[in-house]
Design a protein around this motif. Structure first.
Motif, PDB file in Angstrom:
ATOM      1  N   SER A 252      -4.494 -54.390  48.649  1.00 50.24           N
ATOM      2  CA  SER A 252      -4.304 -52.911  48.943  1.00 50.24           C
ATOM      3  C   SER A 252      -5.549 -52.170  48.636  1.00 50.24           C
ATOM      4  CB  SER A 252      -3.006 -52.495  48.088  1.00 50.24           C
ATOM      5  OG  SER A 252      -2.698 -51.176  48.471  1.00 50.24           O
ATOM      6  N   ASN A 253      -5.537 -50.782  48.776  1.00 55.98           N
ATOM      7  CA  ASN A 253      -6.966 -49.910  48.567  1.00 55.98           C
ATOM      8  C   ASN A 253      -6.902 -49.920  46.970  1.00 55.98           C
ATOM      9  OD1 ASN A 253      -7.501 -47.208  47.656  1.00 55.98           O
ATOM     10  ND2 ASN A 253      -7.958 -47.090  49.841  1.00 55.98           N
ATOM     11  N   ASP A 254      -8.236 -49.995  46.477  1.00 58.03           N
ATOM     12  CA  ASP A 254      -8.646 -50.057  45.110  1.00 58.03           C
ATOM     13  C   ASP A 254      -8.125 -48.655  44.197  1.00 58.03           C
ATOM     14  OD1 ASP A 254      -9.893 -50.697  42.678  1.00 58.03           O
ATOM     15  OD2 ASP A 254     -11.976 -50.834  43.477  1.00 58.03           O
ATOM     16  N   ALA A 255      -9.106 -47.672  44.744  1.00 58.68           N
ATOM     17  CA  ALA A 255      -8.883 -46.373  44.166  1.00 58.68           C
ATOM     18  C   ALA A 255      -7.468 -45.897  44.250  1.00 58.68           C
ATOM     19  CB  ALA A 255      -9.888 -45.415  44.738  1.00 58.68           C
ATOM     20  N   MET A 256      -6.780 -46.169  45.203  1.00 58.25           N
ATOM     21  CA  MET A 256      -5.422 -45.670  45.382  1.00 58.25           C
ATOM     22  C   MET A 256      -4.499 -46.189  44.236  1.00 58.25           C
ATOM     23  SD  MET A 256      -2.629 -45.843  48.474  1.00 58.25           S
ATOM     24  CE  MET A 256      -4.272 -45.623  49.894  1.00 58.25           C
ATOM     25  N   GLN A 257      -4.749 -47.471  43.897  1.00 60.17           N
ATOM     26  CA  GLN A 257      -3.671 -48.034  43.087  1.00 60.17           C
ATOM     27  C   GLN A 257      -3.841 -47.363  41.555  1.00 60.17           C
ATOM     28  OE1 GLN A 257      -3.503 -52.461  43.365  1.00 60.17           O
ATOM     29  NE2 GLN A 257      -5.031 -52.448  45.068  1.00 60.17           N
TER      30      GLN A 257
ATOM     31  N   ILE B  59      -3.699 -37.062  42.696  1.00 61.14           N
ATOM     32  CA  ILE B  59      -4.814 -36.930  43.622  1.00 61.14           C
ATOM     33  C   ILE B  59      -6.182 -36.841  42.941  1.00 61.14           C
ATOM     34  CG2 ILE B  59      -5.738 -35.045  45.131  1.00 61.14           C
ATOM     35  CD1 ILE B  59      -2.720 -34.293  46.004  1.00 61.14           C
ATOM     36  N   GLU B  60      -6.003 -36.093  41.816  1.00 58.46           N
ATOM     37  CA  GLU B  60      -7.335 -36.078  40.744  1.00 58.46           C
ATOM     38  C   GLU B  60      -7.657 -37.429  40.416  1.00 58.46           C
ATOM     39  OE1 GLU B  60      -6.111 -33.579  37.839  1.00 58.46           O
ATOM     40  OE2 GLU B  60      -5.821 -31.935  38.996  1.00 58.46           O
ATOM     41  N   ALA B  61      -6.849 -38.320  40.171  1.00 61.78           N
ATOM     42  CA  ALA B  61      -7.230 -39.603  39.721  1.00 61.78           C
ATOM     43  C   ALA B  61      -7.641 -40.642  40.869  1.00 61.78           C
ATOM     44  CB  ALA B  61      -5.769 -40.349  39.108  1.00 61.78           C
ATOM     45  N   PHE B  62      -7.188 -40.307  42.041  1.00 54.49           N
ATOM     46  CA  PHE B  62      -7.521 -40.831  43.344  1.00 54.49           C
ATOM     47  C   PHE B  62      -9.161 -40.690  43.339  1.00 54.49           C
ATOM     48  CE2 PHE B  62      -6.009 -42.198  47.689  1.00 54.49           C
ATOM     49  CZ  PHE B  62      -7.148 -43.217  48.014  1.00 54.49           C
ATOM     50  N   THR B  63      -9.449 -39.355  43.331  1.00 54.94           N
ATOM     51  CA  THR B  63     -10.870 -38.817  43.504  1.00 54.94           C
ATOM     52  C   THR B  63     -11.660 -39.529  42.322  1.00 54.94           C
ATOM     53  OG1 THR B  63     -10.053 -36.970  44.661  1.00 54.94           O
ATOM     54  CG2 THR B  63     -12.330 -36.699  43.607  1.00 54.94           C
ATOM     55  N   ARG B  64     -11.382 -39.386  41.170  1.00 54.33           N
ATOM     56  CA  ARG B  64     -12.022 -39.845  40.164  1.00 54.33           C
ATOM     57  C   ARG B  64     -12.241 -41.404  40.193  1.00 54.33           C
ATOM     58  NH1 ARG B  64      -8.815 -38.052  36.702  1.00 54.33           N
ATOM     59  NH2 ARG B  64      -7.707 -39.753  35.960  1.00 54.33           N
TER      60      ARG B  64
ATOM     61  N   GLN C 130       3.666 -32.730  48.481  1.00 49.36           N
ATOM     62  CA  GLN C 130       2.230 -33.450  48.186  1.00 49.36           C
ATOM     63  C   GLN C 130       2.374 -34.376  46.932  1.00 49.36           C
ATOM     64  OE1 GLN C 130      -0.776 -33.314  49.905  1.00 49.36           O
ATOM     65  NE2 GLN C 130       0.560 -32.123  51.385  1.00 49.36           N
ATOM     66  N   PRO C 131       1.569 -35.324  46.926  1.00 43.65           N
ATOM     67  CA  PRO C 131       1.931 -36.134  45.904  1.00 43.65           C
ATOM     68  C   PRO C 131       1.420 -35.525  44.404  1.00 43.65           C
ATOM     69  CG  PRO C 131       0.365 -37.416  47.451  1.00 43.65           C
ATOM     70  CD  PRO C 131       0.698 -35.883  48.014  1.00 43.65           C
ATOM     71  N   PRO C 132       1.783 -35.913  43.249  1.00 44.76           N
ATOM     72  CA  PRO C 132       1.446 -35.156  41.950  1.00 44.76           C
ATOM     73  C   PRO C 132      -0.008 -34.917  41.930  1.00 44.76           C
ATOM     74  CG  PRO C 132       3.048 -36.949  41.547  1.00 44.76           C
ATOM     75  CD  PRO C 132       2.478 -37.144  43.117  1.00 44.76           C
TER      76      PRO C 132
END
Length: 386
Positions: free
Chosen positions: A265-270, A48-53, A42-44
């Motif tokens: 590209s995807n905003d939150a993902m970056q 994943i937490e930063a993506f959600t945040r 899985q990604p670090p």
């Protein structure tokens, strides 16, 4: 009458995907999966937490075409050991490395142009060139030469219509790699013929037994690198990568193509990827240590089987052994293995020079590798009548 473009009609589904789709009908859920090159990590967690945040903070909008400036700057800094003055203007964030490849070919290739492409190849290379109106100009990377091309083979193929050469080290599907001396010869060839040098280095952080040898900063500036976070941070489903070049004219054209392909590209993902680069920079090395143990296991098992020989790869997470069963080609062998509960890819999925080979992706646990190799050994013994 429904009609489709010659472009669409000329493209076929890849052999890798075809085998993957067939596996569920023929082998069921018990099949040992050596088919797709997808890390079983899985990604670090901090990413994943930063993506959600980021999504919760409202970062769900368009970004600039080239991507989040802070991320681009961080990416540039990761290559300062090769070219110290790179900055955010040398980077364009893309929706995966495959998006980046299409941007590159759209910017460089016109009708009648050809691109030197390695064979065996990542299956998207030739169709992307065709989609852009050009011709794939295949050069061999043979087992006998450690899957590295010879300059003589390259010289025999380049012509007045050749606009670029693509190198892929570490390689998918072979796991082959280059030494610095080999890299310098390949760079000199591109320079001598004034070709764009496209370097696919998406496996640069999955390298064994020595440092990664990059084509960036090797004395030639007419270089475009395509990269991805899919393999190095286990983000295959996130679809995020980048293209980088020290040539600013190239970056202007590539970024323009990016706008017309996906806008941005995807905003939150970056923000999540930036978090991974800043706070989990060692994550790829942690995965690499496990992949190395798997590499050693699968190569030991394969090389102990009669009629099988494989190089021990120095990068990526694939082995590309020669498999000899009299009277059978690589697709027939792969189908027999599938019936025996093992999914791998026939070498011809990666071009005609892949005949006689199979590709195994060691992206599963060691216990599953051992179980799969037991099945491979049994099936091959049965095919040979041992």
């Amino acid at each position: 009458m429904v009609r489709f473009s010659e472009r669409a009609n000329s493209i076929r589904p890849t052999g890798v995907r075809r085998m993957f789709d067939m596996a569920f009908d023929m082998a069921g859920d018990d099949a040992v999966q050596f088919g797709l090159g997808e890390p079983d990590f899985q990604p670090p967690s901090i990413a994943i937490e930063a993506f959600t945040r980021a999504m919760n903070e409202g970062k769900n909008k368009y970004t600039t075409t080239a991507g989040l400036p802070a991320l681009r700057q961080k990416i540039a800094e990761t290559w300062h050991h090769r070219i110290p003055d790179l900055d955010e203007s040398n980077v364009c964030v893309t929706m995966s490395g495959t998006n980046g490849l299409l941007d590159i070919f759209l910017a460089l290739v016109g009708p009648g142009d050809n691109v030197l492409i390695p064979e065996p190849y990542f299956p998207l290379y030739p169709p992307d060139v065709v989609i852009c109106g050009g011709d794939p100009n295949l050069y061999p990377c043979t087992f006998e030469n450690g899957f590295v091309p010879t300059i003589d083979d390259l010289e025999s193929r380049v012509d007045d219509n050749t606009v670029a050469i693509l190198y892929n080290f570490p390689s998918n599907p072979t796991g082959g790699n280059v030494t610095e001396a080999e890299r310098d010869e390949l760079v000199a060839f591109a320079s001598d013929h004034d070709l764009w040098l496209i370097t696919d280095e998406v496996y640069d952080r999955i390298v064994y037994d020595g440092p990664h040898v990059s084509f960036l900063g090797a004395g030639y500036d007419k270089v475009i690198m395509v990269q991805s976070f899919s393999k190095t941070f286990a983000m295959t489903g996130w679809r995020i990568g980048y293209i980088l070049s020290p040539d600013m004219d190239a970056m202007a054209q590539l970024t323009k193509m990016q706008y017309y392909v996906t806008a941005c590209s995807n905003d939150a993902m970056q923000y999540a990827v930036l978090e991974a680069l800043e706070r989990a920079p060692e994550y790829p090395e942690e995965m690499c240590a496990e992949f190395k143990a798997r590499r050693d296991l699968i190569c030991e098992r394969l090389n102990a089987m009669p009629g099988v020989s494989c190089h021990v790869p120095t990068g990526a997470f694939y082995v590309f052994p020669k498999v000899d069963v009299p009277g059978m080609n690589s697709e027939e062998i792969a189908m027999a293995l599938l019936e025996g509960g093992v999914l791998c890819s026939p070498g011809t999925s990666f071009g005609a020079t892949g005949e006689g080979h199979l590709r195994f992706a060691y992206t599963i646990g060691r216990e599953d590798i051992a179980r799969g190799m037991d099945r491979v050994e049994a099936v091959l013994a049965g095919l040979r009548g041992d």
